[in-house]
Design an enzyme around this catalytic site. Structure first.
Site, mmCIF file in Angstrom:
data_model
loop_
_atom_site.group_PDB
_atom_site.id
_atom_site.type_symbol
_atom_site.label_atom_id
_atom_site.label_comp_id
_atom_site.label_asym_id
_atom_site.label_seq_id
_atom_site.Cartn_x
_atom_site.Cartn_y
_atom_site.Cartn_z
ATOM 1 N N ARG A 63 0.851 -1.210 0.000
ATOM 2 C CA ARG A 63 0.000 0.000 0.000
ATOM 3 C C ARG A 63 0.875 1.245 0.000
ATOM 4 O O ARG A 63 2.077 1.162 0.305
ATOM 5 C CB ARG A 63 -0.826 0.012 1.294
ATOM 6 N N ASP A 106 -3.421 3.957 3.801
ATOM 7 C CA ASP A 106 -3.127 2.536 4.049
ATOM 8 C C ASP A 106 -4.097 1.634 3.296
ATOM 9 O O ASP A 106 -3.900 0.419 3.257
ATOM 10 C CB ASP A 106 -3.178 2.216 5.549
HETATM 11 P P1 AMP Z 1 -9.314 -1.034 8.044
HETATM 12 O O1 AMP Z 1 -10.267 -0.032 8.576
HETATM 13 O O2 AMP Z 1 -9.893 -2.402 7.880
HETATM 14 O O3 AMP Z 1 -8.586 -0.583 6.830
HETATM 15 O O4 AMP Z 1 -8.202 -1.227 9.192
HETATM 16 C C1 AMP Z 1 -7.374 -0.203 9.688
HETATM 17 C C2 AMP Z 1 -6.362 -0.827 10.622
HETATM 18 O O5 AMP Z 1 -7.003 -1.410 11.758
HETATM 19 C C3 AMP Z 1 -5.516 -1.949 10.009
HETATM 20 O O6 AMP Z 1 -4.249 -1.897 10.583
HETATM 21 C C4 AMP Z 1 -6.276 -3.175 10.415
HETATM 22 O O7 AMP Z 1 -5.470 -4.328 10.419
HETATM 23 C C5 AMP Z 1 -6.714 -2.813 11.825
HETATM 24 N N1 AMP Z 1 -7.931 -3.535 12.240
HETATM 25 C C6 AMP Z 1 -9.196 -3.357 11.807
HETATM 26 N N2 AMP Z 1 -10.040 -4.187 12.429
HETATM 27 C C7 AMP Z 1 -9.311 -4.926 13.272
HETATM 28 C C8 AMP Z 1 -9.606 -5.975 14.209
HETATM 29 N N3 AMP Z 1 -10.848 -6.421 14.393
HETATM 30 N N4 AMP Z 1 -8.575 -6.491 14.907
HETATM 31 C C9 AMP Z 1 -7.319 -6.051 14.741
HETATM 32 N N5 AMP Z 1 -6.979 -5.071 13.900
HETATM 33 C C10 AMP Z 1 -7.947 -4.510 13.166
HETATM 34 MG MG MG Z 2 -7.177 -1.180 5.714
#
Ligand code: AMP
Ligand code: MG
Length: 486
Positions: free
Chosen positions: A183, A252
């Protein structure tokens, strides 16, 4: 065609070393079952579609089994989230299981989302819920079928494991495929932590594996950045032309390959609305439909910033300057085609913009308008779509201009229907359709998810008996709130 145990791995990213990722094994979810699988995604790995019915399939993609040659890793990255910099993010719930080389010699990352906690989980449980896994599966496969570059989805595996969000939900895993999971945020991480050697390794890796054509340029890194700008301009033009709203365009979540990536609270427009915000948590509308264009530019400038140790600032700025004009060219080209036009005239952008204003004030369905416009010769079709507009005088004025424009087309009515139907889908992943499929799946019935996936895999073809998937949303389905919680 291969069996599951015949996949060949070549884990190039893992070999970059421990500064880039941490070895983590998937934490299995209980009683795994296949919710849905994509035959066309399986074909990218040369996998025989019959493999999806084997117990091993569900076991491999739910963390119960692994390949000897896989090397599961959580990648580290950072990123700008809603404009603010977060110094360390990383795969908090996803793992790069490994890179599969197919018979054509392509490398495909197997990325398992919902695979449990990693060093980057922060406060999270490392899980993904069934609801969001189904949405990502359907969304990425639907975009691909529309010709919009996207990561792919091989399958969703459901389970009896539960997790807590706003309420108790079932956990699931989704196996995502992309030629890279790198990314913009990877580059930012090594830039802001001042690790020039690692950053150099990362840039050379991406250049060699994903932009080999740039190696022979006078300035390979600059050429690569410029290509990334070009790909993003084309990608965003497609999103806008087809009414796709990503919802969380943090750096990201931006792929270095210029493909749609990391699906959260995304949506396709139902009624045309330039100000539509699909993410319920996005109070300011930073990632609204029409803001996607300036935000993509902003994200590219964040990437450019991270490249300043390697490329001159002025050169980066020049490359960035290509984004908007390129975007406009692609967008106008797509919209002309959606209107059935095969030639270019100076006033075409005006024609498109006026139409969108009329659609906005009338609450006109963005997908069905273009489909119906292509059903018949222009004059007859205009009579049909006219009923959807509120300001009829306004619509009639636009109609007259459009009709005159069509008459100046050399290709005229001949082949109009075929030409327009080939670019104007009948079926898109409307939120309410996803919602119905999710509700059935939460009750253990996966037939609706599978049927919806089938319908969306041929979005331009009218499919017998599937009229219900081409309807505007019912009242309950118009303003579904989709949040970041997933
Ligand atoms: P996202 O909103 O899915 O793009 O995630 C943003 C960040 O939060 C990334 O680093 C994900 O890996 C982390 N993340 C999102 N949901 C979870 C979860 N349930 N457990 C651990 N990390 C999470
Ligand atoms: Mg993400």
């Amino acid at each position: 065609m291969k069996a599951l145990d015949q996949l060949t791995f070549d884990n190039r990213f893992a070999r970059l070393g421990d500064a880039f990722s941490t070895q983590v094994l998937p934490d299995p979810i209980a009683e795994p079952r296949v919710v849905v699988a994509s035959e066309s995604a399986m074909a990218l790995l040369d996998l025989d579609p019959a493999q999806a019915a084997l117990p091993l399939f569900a076991e491999l993609f739910s963390g119960h089994q692994s390949w000897q040659d896989a090397d599961p890793r959580a990648m580290v990255y950072s990123g700008h989230q809603f404009g603010g910099y977060t110094p360390r993010l990383g795969d908090g719930r996803g793992l790069l299981l490994g890179e599969v080389v197919n018979d054509a010699g392509e490398h495909w990352d197997l990325h398992l989302k919902g695979a449990g906690q990693t060093p980057y989980s922060r406060m999270g449980d490392g899980r993904a819920v069934l609801r969001s896994s189904i949405r990502e599966f359907l969304g990425s496969e639907a975009l691909h079928a529309l010709g919009i570059p996207s990561s792919r989805a091989l399958c969703v595996i459901g389970s009896s494991t539960t997790v807590w969000r706003e309420t108790q939900e079932s956990a699931a895993m989704i196996l995502r495929l992309a030629q890279s999971h790198i990314r913009f945020g990877h580059f930012e991480y090594f830039y802001y932590t001042r690790q020039p050697e690692q950053q150099q390794l990362l840039i050379d890796h991406v250049l060699e594996q994903h932009y080999p054509e740039c190696r022979s340029a006078e300035q390979p890194y600059l050429a690569m950045f410029q290509t990334i700008v070009e790909r993003n301009a084309e990608l965003i033009a497609r999103w806008q032309a087809y009414g796709f709203c990503h919802g969380v365009m943090n750096t990201d979540n931006m792929s270095i390959l210029g493909i749609t990536f990391d699906f959260g609270p995304f949506a396709f427009l139902d009624d045309f609305d330039a100000n539509f915000i699909c993410n319920h948590s996005d109070d300011q509308g930073r990632y609204s439909y029409s803001n996607q264009v300036p935000i993509a530019h902003w994200n590219l400038s964040a990437l450019a910033q991270a490249l300043t140790p390697f490329v001159e600032v002025e050169a980066l700025k020049q490359a960035l300057g290509l984004f908007l004009p390129l975007y406009q060219t692609h967008y106008l080209d797509l919209m002309r085609r959606r209107l059935g036009l095969t030639t270019a005239e100076d006033d075409d952008l005006q024609l498109v913009e006026t139409l969108l204003q009329r659609m906005q004030s009338g609450g006109v369905d963005y997908t069905l308008f273009f489909r119906r416009l292509g059903d018949q010769p222009a004059a007859a079709a205009l009579q049909v779509v006219r009923d959807d507009f509120v300001d009829l005088a306004g619509f009639d004025a636009w109609s007259a201009t459009y009709l005159a424009r069509c008459e100046r087309e050399p290709a005229n009515a001949e082949g109009r229907r075929e030409r327009m139907h080939a670019v104007n889908p009948l079926y898109v992943l409307r939120n309410y359709l996803a919602q119905k499929a999710i509700e059935a799946a939460n009750g253990g019935d996966y037939t609706e998810v599978r049927r919806l996936h089938q319908v969306l895999s041929r979005p331009f073809e009218e499919q017998p008996g599937m009229q219900a998937y081409a309807e505007r949303p019912p009242e309950w389905g118009k303003h579904l709130e989709i949040s970041c919680s997933s």
